[in-house]
Write a protein that holds these residues in place. Structure first.
Motif, PDB file in Angstrom:
ATOM      1  N   VAL A 104      -6.618   4.942  48.057  1.00 56.50           N
ATOM      2  CA  VAL A 104      -7.081   3.873  48.953  1.00 56.50           C
ATOM      3  C   VAL A 104      -8.299   4.315  49.743  1.00 56.50           C
ATOM      4  CG1 VAL A 104      -4.802   2.832  49.235  1.00 56.50           C
ATOM      5  CG2 VAL A 104      -5.541   4.623  50.817  1.00 56.50           C
TER       6      VAL A 104
ATOM      7  N   SER B  51     -10.205   3.548  53.444  1.00 54.97           N
ATOM      8  CA  SER B  51      -9.848   3.060  54.763  1.00 54.97           C
ATOM      9  C   SER B  51     -10.743   3.764  55.760  1.00 54.97           C
ATOM     10  CB  SER B  51      -8.388   3.422  55.038  1.00 54.97           C
ATOM     11  OG  SER B  51      -8.053   3.136  56.374  1.00 54.97           O
TER      12      SER B  51
ATOM     13  N   THR C  57      -6.032  -0.467  58.071  1.00 50.68           N
ATOM     14  CA  THR C  57      -6.139  -1.359  56.924  1.00 50.68           C
ATOM     15  C   THR C  57      -6.650  -0.495  55.769  1.00 50.68           C
ATOM     16  OG1 THR C  57      -8.438  -1.909  57.394  1.00 50.68           O
ATOM     17  CG2 THR C  57      -6.761  -3.343  58.361  1.00 50.68           C
ATOM     18  N   ALA C  58      -6.403  -0.952  54.566  1.00 50.36           N
ATOM     19  CA  ALA C  58      -6.849  -0.146  53.424  1.00 50.36           C
ATOM     20  C   ALA C  58      -6.972  -1.021  52.194  1.00 50.36           C
ATOM     21  CB  ALA C  58      -5.857   0.989  53.169  1.00 50.36           C
ATOM     22  N   ASP C  59      -7.826  -0.602  51.314  1.00 53.65           N
ATOM     23  CA  ASP C  59      -7.978  -1.305  50.045  1.00 53.65           C
ATOM     24  C   ASP C  59      -7.834  -0.283  48.924  1.00 53.65           C
ATOM     25  OD1 ASP C  59      -8.350  -3.324  48.292  1.00 53.65           O
ATOM     26  OD2 ASP C  59     -10.497  -3.606  48.690  1.00 53.65           O
ATOM     27  N   TRP C  60      -7.284  -0.722  47.816  1.00 53.25           N
ATOM     28  CA  TRP C  60      -7.129   0.218  46.689  1.00 53.25           C
ATOM     29  C   TRP C  60      -8.500   0.500  46.096  1.00 53.25           C
ATOM     30  CZ3 TRP C  60      -8.041  -1.662  41.596  1.00 53.25           C
ATOM     31  CH2 TRP C  60      -8.189  -3.044  41.495  1.00 53.25           C
TER      32      TRP C  60
ATOM     33  N   SER D 263      -2.289  -2.513  45.507  1.00 51.62           N
ATOM     34  CA  SER D 263      -2.012  -3.372  46.662  1.00 51.62           C
ATOM     35  C   SER D 263      -2.848  -2.961  47.858  1.00 51.62           C
ATOM     36  CB  SER D 263      -0.536  -3.315  47.045  1.00 51.62           C
ATOM     37  OG  SER D 263       0.186  -2.518  46.171  1.00 51.62           O
ATOM     38  N   GLN D 264      -3.198  -3.968  48.633  1.00 52.50           N
ATOM     39  CA  GLN D 264      -3.963  -3.739  49.857  1.00 52.50           C
ATOM     40  C   GLN D 264      -3.018  -3.539  51.034  1.00 52.50           C
ATOM     41  OE1 GLN D 264      -6.376  -7.191  50.580  1.00 52.50           O
ATOM     42  NE2 GLN D 264      -8.126  -6.215  49.611  1.00 52.50           N
ATOM     43  N   LYS D 265      -3.529  -2.891  52.068  1.00 52.39           N
ATOM     44  CA  LYS D 265      -2.815  -2.853  53.346  1.00 52.39           C
ATOM     45  C   LYS D 265      -3.613  -3.679  54.334  1.00 52.39           C
ATOM     46  CE  LYS D 265      -1.378  -0.050  57.208  1.00 52.39           C
ATOM     47  NZ  LYS D 265      -1.136   1.255  57.793  1.00 52.39           N
TER      48      LYS D 265
END
Ligand code: XMP
Length: 508
Positions: free
Chosen positions: A458, A460, A465-468, A498-500
């Protein structure tokens, strides 16, 4: 030094970082800090941040208007500019058109704030309200299509306002504009460097601790490692580090830490191999929060036990960073506890120790620079974050020695391939997770029934928040085939996309 008054903008910290990147020290304080404290701080300039409010809102945050009587230069950014306008007798109004995003700005005055600029500059706007009438003494120094006063100044009093955000990367030359404010308007000198930081930190640590004794819990992470080396520079053998191997570390991690601190830096290091204790306590436990509690409690217990053997200790060193220290003026309520993070939180009160937090004024990127200045290897300085409960929360379901070994090997392959692809630094975290799922496969002529490993990578900026990561197929392919071929017990690899939010970074 510069004082930044925070009105709740999401990006106030960026202002501080842009200022410090230019070797000028600054601090962020809440907007309602008293005038007396401001005077005591004696800043060379004050920056009023942006914020989500409108100056006419019922509870709009206002600073003490005395800020404008100190004879100190002030720069208002967005809400800060509107507040300045409001408090100095101008008029702010809701504009019919919300301006958001990139805008081309025409410069009407390329003096001070915009010195070095041509007639135009690209800026990032994000505002509803705008200046309808500037306060007496001000004139516009830039405008955009929708904003007649995109920037204004009163050069006599050295007050400046900008409607755009110079602190974000979307304002390409924002740092230069801030630099003009710092150096030309406020007369700051670029003297705040990591070398000067070390010098003053070392002196401060010596003065504070005297001949006392300091203990430090090393985790192998960036913050505690840099803190240990810094304190060692100041106090030498008065520092005692404790490193607990909980059996949940990555492959080779314990050896690396011991080597670096004992052999390379010659720091007193107490190495506690407690893998069996932790793993025994974790037997049969599948609930993620229970795992965290067990690991956290066991750590505190062990740490106290080890510390007790050391005789009288005065200070506990901690790698607290500036973002943990800034008093937040966020209007959002306290967020729900999603995961209880394990750290050494309860230790100082319980052990009756005073805290030594020598990097509490620094941002993470500054801690890295500090580490570099202290001669620490890149491998440590750029280490990706790793959770306190370690591999336990990446071993979904029960944590057994067998599954930990599988996970450790798979994880080492992930990191190895990510490094080889030159992606390690730019990725926030990349790791393997072992699932409690077995599936059917075929190897040679035989049927297999083995575990599945999930990959997680990920990006971030703060873990909130985070994105793959869109890893190249070749890298994914190499990781997958190496894990399946080299790690016994795994016959399937999947990639977590999956995103956070709504997913979290860790699986537990
Ligand atoms: P999540 O999984 O909540 O993770 O999206 C956000 C960041 O926090 C780390 N993390 C932890 N760190 N103790 C820690 O010290 C913990 O219990 C813990 N749980 C998650 C995670 O690795 C990510 O960087």
């Amino acid at each position: 030094k510069i004082l930044i008054l925070d009105f709740g903008s999401q990006v106030t910290q960026l202002i501080a970082r842009r200022v410090r990147e230019q070797s000028v020290y600054c601090e962020i304080h809440p907007y309602n800090i008293s005038l007396a404290r401001i005077k005591e701080y004696a800043p060379k300039g004050i920056i009023l941040s942006g914020g989500p409010s409108s100056v006419y809102d019922k509870d709009a945050p206002h600073s003490d208007a005395g800020v404008f009587d100190l004879g100190i230069p002030v720069l208002g950014i967005c809400y800060g500019m509107q507040l300045m306008t409001h408090q100095l007798g101008g008029r702010v109004e809701r504009s019919h058109k919300r301006e958001y995003g990139r805008a081309m700005m025409d410069l009407d005055d390329t003096g001070d704030l915009f010195s070095g600029f041509a007639a135009k500059a690209e800026v990032w706007m994000s505002h509803g309200d705008r200046i309808e009438e500037m306060p007496k003494g001000f004139h516009a120094i830039a405008h955009t299509e929708h904003c007649p006063a995109a920037a204004m100044k009163d050069e006599k009093r050295r007050f400046y306002g900008v409607q755009f955000h110079p602190e974000v990367v979307h304002t390409p030359r924002g740092e230069e504009m801030l630099g003009n404010f710092l150096f030309t308007v406020c007369g700051c000198q670029p003297t705040w460097t990591m070398a000067s930081f070390i010098e003053s930190a070392v002196a401060e640590i010596r003065a504070k601790v005297g001949s006392g004794k300091v203990i430090c819990a090393l985790s192998g992470g960036v913050d505690s490692s840099v803190v240990a080396v810094l304190i060692h520079r100041a106090l030498g053998d008065q520092l005692q580090c404790i490193f607990v191997n909980n059996g949940l570390l990555r492959k080779g991690e314990a050896e690396r830490v011991v080597n670096l601190f004992r052999s390379h830096f010659r720091i007193n290091l107490d190495y506690v191999d407690a893998a069996d204790r932790f793993l025994d306590r974790l037997a049969g436990v599948t609930d993620p929060e229970k795992k965290r509690k067990i690991i956290g409690n066991e750590f505190i217990f062990l740490f106290e036990e080890e510390a007790a053997k050391l005789g009288a200790v005065d200070y506990l060193a901690q790698g607290t960073l500036y973002p943990d220290v800034i008093e937040s003026v966020s209007t959002k309520g306290p967020s729900a506890v999603i995961k209880s993070h394990h750290n050494v939180g309860g230790l100082p009160e319980k052990m009756n120790l005073k805290l030594l937090e020598p990097v509490r004024e620094l941002f993470k990127d500054e801690v890295r620079l500090l580490g570099k200045e202290l001669g620490m290897p890149d491998e440590v300085i750029w280490r990706q974050p790793f959770p306190g409960p370690g591999l336990a929360i990446r071993c979904i379901g029960e944590v057994t020695r067998e599954r930990l070994d599988i996970l450790r090997e798979a994880d080492a392959i992930v990191l190895d391939e990510i490094r080889k692809a030159g992606l390690y630094r730019e990725i926030w975290q990349s790791f393997a997770v072992i699932l409690p799922v077995r599936t059917v496969g075929v190897m040679g002529d035989a049927r297999t029934y083995d575990y599945t490993v999930a990959l997680r990578a990920v990006n971030s900026t703060d873990g909130m928040t985070a994105d793959w990561v869109k890893l190249p197929y070749e890298v994914l392919g190499a990781i997958s085939s190496r894990i399946i071929n080299e790690v016994k017990g795994v016959n399937r690899v999947v990639y977590d996309i999956s995103q956070k939010p709504p997913a979290t970074i860790e699986w537990e």
